[in-house]
Design a protein around this motif. Structure first.
Motif, PDB file in Angstrom:
ATOM      1  N   MET A   1       0.845  -1.176   0.000  1.00  0.00           N
ATOM      2  CA  MET A   1       0.000   0.000   0.000  1.00  0.00           C
ATOM      3  C   MET A   1       0.896   1.247   0.000  1.00  0.00           C
ATOM      4  SD  MET A   1      -2.996   0.978   2.710  1.00  0.00           S
ATOM      5  CE  MET A   1      -4.210  -0.187   2.138  1.00  0.00           C
ATOM      6  N   CYS A   2       0.545   2.228  -0.769  1.00  0.00           N
ATOM      7  CA  CYS A   2       1.372   3.436  -0.860  1.00  0.00           C
ATOM      8  C   CYS A   2       1.148   4.341   0.349  1.00  0.00           C
ATOM      9  CB  CYS A   2       1.063   4.185  -2.150  1.00  0.00           C
ATOM     10  SG  CYS A   2      -0.503   5.069  -2.136  1.00  0.00           S
ATOM     11  N   GLU A   3       2.059   5.299   0.511  1.00  0.00           N
ATOM     12  CA  GLU A   3       1.973   6.210   1.658  1.00  0.00           C
ATOM     13  C   GLU A   3       0.727   7.084   1.600  1.00  0.00           C
ATOM     14  OE1 GLU A   3       6.441   7.244   2.885  1.00  0.00           O
ATOM     15  OE2 GLU A   3       5.938   7.562   0.784  1.00  0.00           O
ATOM     16  N   PHE A   4       0.289   7.428   0.405  1.00  0.00           N
ATOM     17  CA  PHE A   4      -0.914   8.253   0.290  1.00  0.00           C
ATOM     18  C   PHE A   4      -2.135   7.530   0.841  1.00  0.00           C
ATOM     19  CE2 PHE A   4       1.664  10.164  -3.113  1.00  0.00           C
ATOM     20  CZ  PHE A   4       1.607  11.493  -2.724  1.00  0.00           C
ATOM     21  N   CYS A   5      -2.215   6.233   0.580  1.00  0.00           N
ATOM     22  CA  CYS A   5      -3.377   5.455   0.999  1.00  0.00           C
ATOM     23  C   CYS A   5      -3.320   5.058   2.468  1.00  0.00           C
ATOM     24  CB  CYS A   5      -3.501   4.187   0.160  1.00  0.00           C
ATOM     25  SG  CYS A   5      -3.724   4.505  -1.596  1.00  0.00           S
ATOM     26  N   SER A   6      -2.112   4.823   2.972  1.00  0.00           N
ATOM     27  CA  SER A   6      -1.990   4.262   4.309  1.00  0.00           C
ATOM     28  C   SER A   6      -1.705   5.289   5.397  1.00  0.00           C
ATOM     29  CB  SER A   6      -0.883   3.208   4.332  1.00  0.00           C
ATOM     30  OG  SER A   6       0.360   3.817   4.049  1.00  0.00           O
ATOM     31  N   ASP A   7      -1.354   6.510   5.044  1.00  0.00           N
ATOM     32  CA  ASP A   7      -0.951   7.495   6.045  1.00  0.00           C
ATOM     33  C   ASP A   7      -1.672   8.810   5.792  1.00  0.00           C
ATOM     34  OD1 ASP A   7       0.324   9.237   7.775  1.00  0.00           O
ATOM     35  OD2 ASP A   7       2.323   8.458   7.349  1.00  0.00           O
ATOM     36  N   GLU A   8      -2.663   9.082   6.601  1.00  0.00           N
ATOM     37  CA  GLU A   8      -3.470  10.288   6.428  1.00  0.00           C
ATOM     38  C   GLU A   8      -2.637  11.556   6.631  1.00  0.00           C
ATOM     39  OE1 GLU A   8      -7.316  12.341   8.506  1.00  0.00           O
ATOM     40  OE2 GLU A   8      -7.307  10.167   8.332  1.00  0.00           O
ATOM     41  N   ASP A   9      -1.695  11.508   7.588  1.00  0.00           N
ATOM     42  CA  ASP A   9      -0.830  12.672   7.828  1.00  0.00           C
ATOM     43  C   ASP A   9       0.029  12.966   6.602  1.00  0.00           C
ATOM     44  OD1 ASP A   9      -1.709  13.142  10.470  1.00  0.00           O
ATOM     45  OD2 ASP A   9      -0.317  11.631  11.243  1.00  0.00           O
ATOM     46  N   PHE A  10       0.564  11.917   5.973  1.00  0.00           N
ATOM     47  CA  PHE A  10       1.382  12.083   4.767  1.00  0.00           C
ATOM     48  C   PHE A  10       0.541  12.689   3.647  1.00  0.00           C
ATOM     49  CE2 PHE A  10       3.081  10.778   0.716  1.00  0.00           C
ATOM     50  CZ  PHE A  10       4.434  11.033   0.845  1.00  0.00           C
ATOM     51  N   TYR A  11      -0.633  12.140   3.452  1.00  0.00           N
ATOM     52  CA  TYR A  11      -1.529  12.629   2.391  1.00  0.00           C
ATOM     53  C   TYR A  11      -1.848  14.107   2.593  1.00  0.00           C
ATOM     54  CZ  TYR A  11      -5.684  13.189  -0.497  1.00  0.00           C
ATOM     55  OH  TYR A  11      -6.590  13.640  -1.414  1.00  0.00           O
ATOM     56  N   GLN A  12      -2.205  14.475   3.828  1.00  0.00           N
ATOM     57  CA  GLN A  12      -2.560  15.862   4.113  1.00  0.00           C
ATOM     58  C   GLN A  12      -1.366  16.788   3.903  1.00  0.00           C
ATOM     59  OE1 GLN A  12      -5.694  17.121   4.813  1.00  0.00           O
ATOM     60  NE2 GLN A  12      -4.584  18.985   4.326  1.00  0.00           N
ATOM     61  N   ALA A  13      -0.193  16.369   4.339  1.00  0.00           N
ATOM     62  CA  ALA A  13       0.999  17.196   4.170  1.00  0.00           C
ATOM     63  C   ALA A  13       1.341  17.382   2.691  1.00  0.00           C
ATOM     64  CB  ALA A  13       2.179  16.568   4.918  1.00  0.00           C
ATOM     65  N   PHE A  14       1.194  16.329   1.902  1.00  0.00           N
ATOM     66  CA  PHE A  14       1.483  16.438   0.471  1.00  0.00           C
ATOM     67  C   PHE A  14       0.473  17.368  -0.210  1.00  0.00           C
ATOM     68  CE2 PHE A  14       1.839  15.103  -3.966  1.00  0.00           C
ATOM     69  CZ  PHE A  14       3.216  15.114  -4.118  1.00  0.00           C
ATOM     70  N   MET A  15      -0.790  17.262   0.153  1.00  0.00           N
ATOM     71  CA  MET A  15      -1.801  18.139  -0.428  1.00  0.00           C
ATOM     72  C   MET A  15      -1.534  19.589  -0.023  1.00  0.00           C
ATOM     73  SD  MET A  15      -3.784  16.382  -2.333  1.00  0.00           S
ATOM     74  CE  MET A  15      -2.458  15.261  -2.751  1.00  0.00           C
ATOM     75  N   ASP A  16      -1.102  19.803   1.228  1.00  0.00           N
ATOM     76  CA  ASP A  16      -0.749  21.161   1.674  1.00  0.00           C
ATOM     77  C   ASP A  16       0.408  21.708   0.852  1.00  0.00           C
ATOM     78  OD1 ASP A  16      -2.740  21.027   3.590  1.00  0.00           O
ATOM     79  OD2 ASP A  16      -1.357  20.559   5.240  1.00  0.00           O
ATOM     80  N   TYR A  17       1.388  20.845   0.571  1.00  0.00           N
ATOM     81  CA  TYR A  17       2.529  21.254  -0.263  1.00  0.00           C
ATOM     82  C   TYR A  17       2.052  21.669  -1.655  1.00  0.00           C
ATOM     83  CZ  TYR A  17       6.443  20.729  -3.461  1.00  0.00           C
ATOM     84  OH  TYR A  17       7.362  20.931  -4.464  1.00  0.00           O
ATOM     85  N   LEU A  18       1.197  20.852  -2.264  1.00  0.00           N
ATOM     86  CA  LEU A  18       0.688  21.176  -3.599  1.00  0.00           C
ATOM     87  C   LEU A  18      -0.088  22.489  -3.596  1.00  0.00           C
ATOM     88  CD1 LEU A  18      -0.522  17.703  -4.904  1.00  0.00           C
ATOM     89  CD2 LEU A  18       1.601  18.910  -5.476  1.00  0.00           C
ATOM     90  N   ASP A  19      -0.920  22.699  -2.575  1.00  0.00           N
ATOM     91  CA  ASP A  19      -1.677  23.952  -2.465  1.00  0.00           C
ATOM     92  C   ASP A  19      -0.742  25.148  -2.326  1.00  0.00           C
ATOM     93  OD1 ASP A  19      -4.057  22.563  -2.634  1.00  0.00           O
ATOM     94  OD2 ASP A  19      -4.436  22.589  -0.475  1.00  0.00           O
ATOM     95  N   ASP A  20       0.302  24.989  -1.513  1.00  0.00           N
ATOM     96  CA  ASP A  20       1.261  26.066  -1.312  1.00  0.00           C
ATOM     97  C   ASP A  20       1.981  26.410  -2.611  1.00  0.00           C
ATOM     98  OD1 ASP A  20       2.678  27.933   0.334  1.00  0.00           O
ATOM     99  OD2 ASP A  20       4.387  26.564   0.304  1.00  0.00           O
ATOM    100  N   MET A  21       2.387  25.402  -3.357  1.00  0.00           N
ATOM    101  CA  MET A  21       3.060  25.641  -4.637  1.00  0.00           C
ATOM    102  C   MET A  21       2.124  26.344  -5.618  1.00  0.00           C
ATOM    103  SD  MET A  21       6.235  24.613  -4.626  1.00  0.00           S
ATOM    104  CE  MET A  21       6.300  25.348  -2.997  1.00  0.00           C
ATOM    105  N   GLU A  22       0.857  25.942  -5.615  1.00  0.00           N
ATOM    106  CA  GLU A  22      -0.120  26.569  -6.510  1.00  0.00           C
ATOM    107  C   GLU A  22      -0.319  28.038  -6.142  1.00  0.00           C
ATOM    108  OE1 GLU A  22      -4.792  26.122  -7.837  1.00  0.00           O
ATOM    109  OE2 GLU A  22      -3.803  24.440  -6.862  1.00  0.00           O
ATOM    110  N   ARG A  23      -0.417  28.333  -4.843  1.00  0.00           N
ATOM    111  CA  ARG A  23      -0.594  29.722  -4.402  1.00  0.00           C
ATOM    112  C   ARG A  23       0.600  30.592  -4.813  1.00  0.00           C
ATOM    113  NH1 ARG A  23      -2.952  27.329   0.066  1.00  0.00           N
ATOM    114  NH2 ARG A  23      -1.011  27.222   1.209  1.00  0.00           N
TER     115      ARG A  23
END
Length: 59
Positions: A1-23
């Motif tokens: 299972m990948c980190e995105f699927c198995s770790d909610e903290d990892f998923y949220q942090a990665f999405m925050d990173y993507l949002d920050d880059m977009e901003r």
């Protein structure tokens, strides 16, 4: 299972990173985002593991 699927903290942090880059109008770097997300997920886990500290009560 990948980190995105198995770790909610990892998923949220990665999405925050993507949002920050977009901003900022920057193109996200997948490797950089992965490292940032790993560090943020580990920090979130450490923050939840607060040790029990028992101070003696002076009478």
């Amino acid at each position: 299972m990948c980190e995105f699927c198995s770790d909610e903290d990892f998923y949220q942090a990665f999405m925050d990173y993507l949002d920050d880059m977009e901003r900022q109008g920057k193109t996200p770097d997948q490797d950089e985002g992965h490292m940032i997300a790993m560090k943020a997920a580990e920090a979130a886990r450490r923050a939840r593991r607060s040790p029990f500290i028992c101070d003696p009560i002076e009478t």
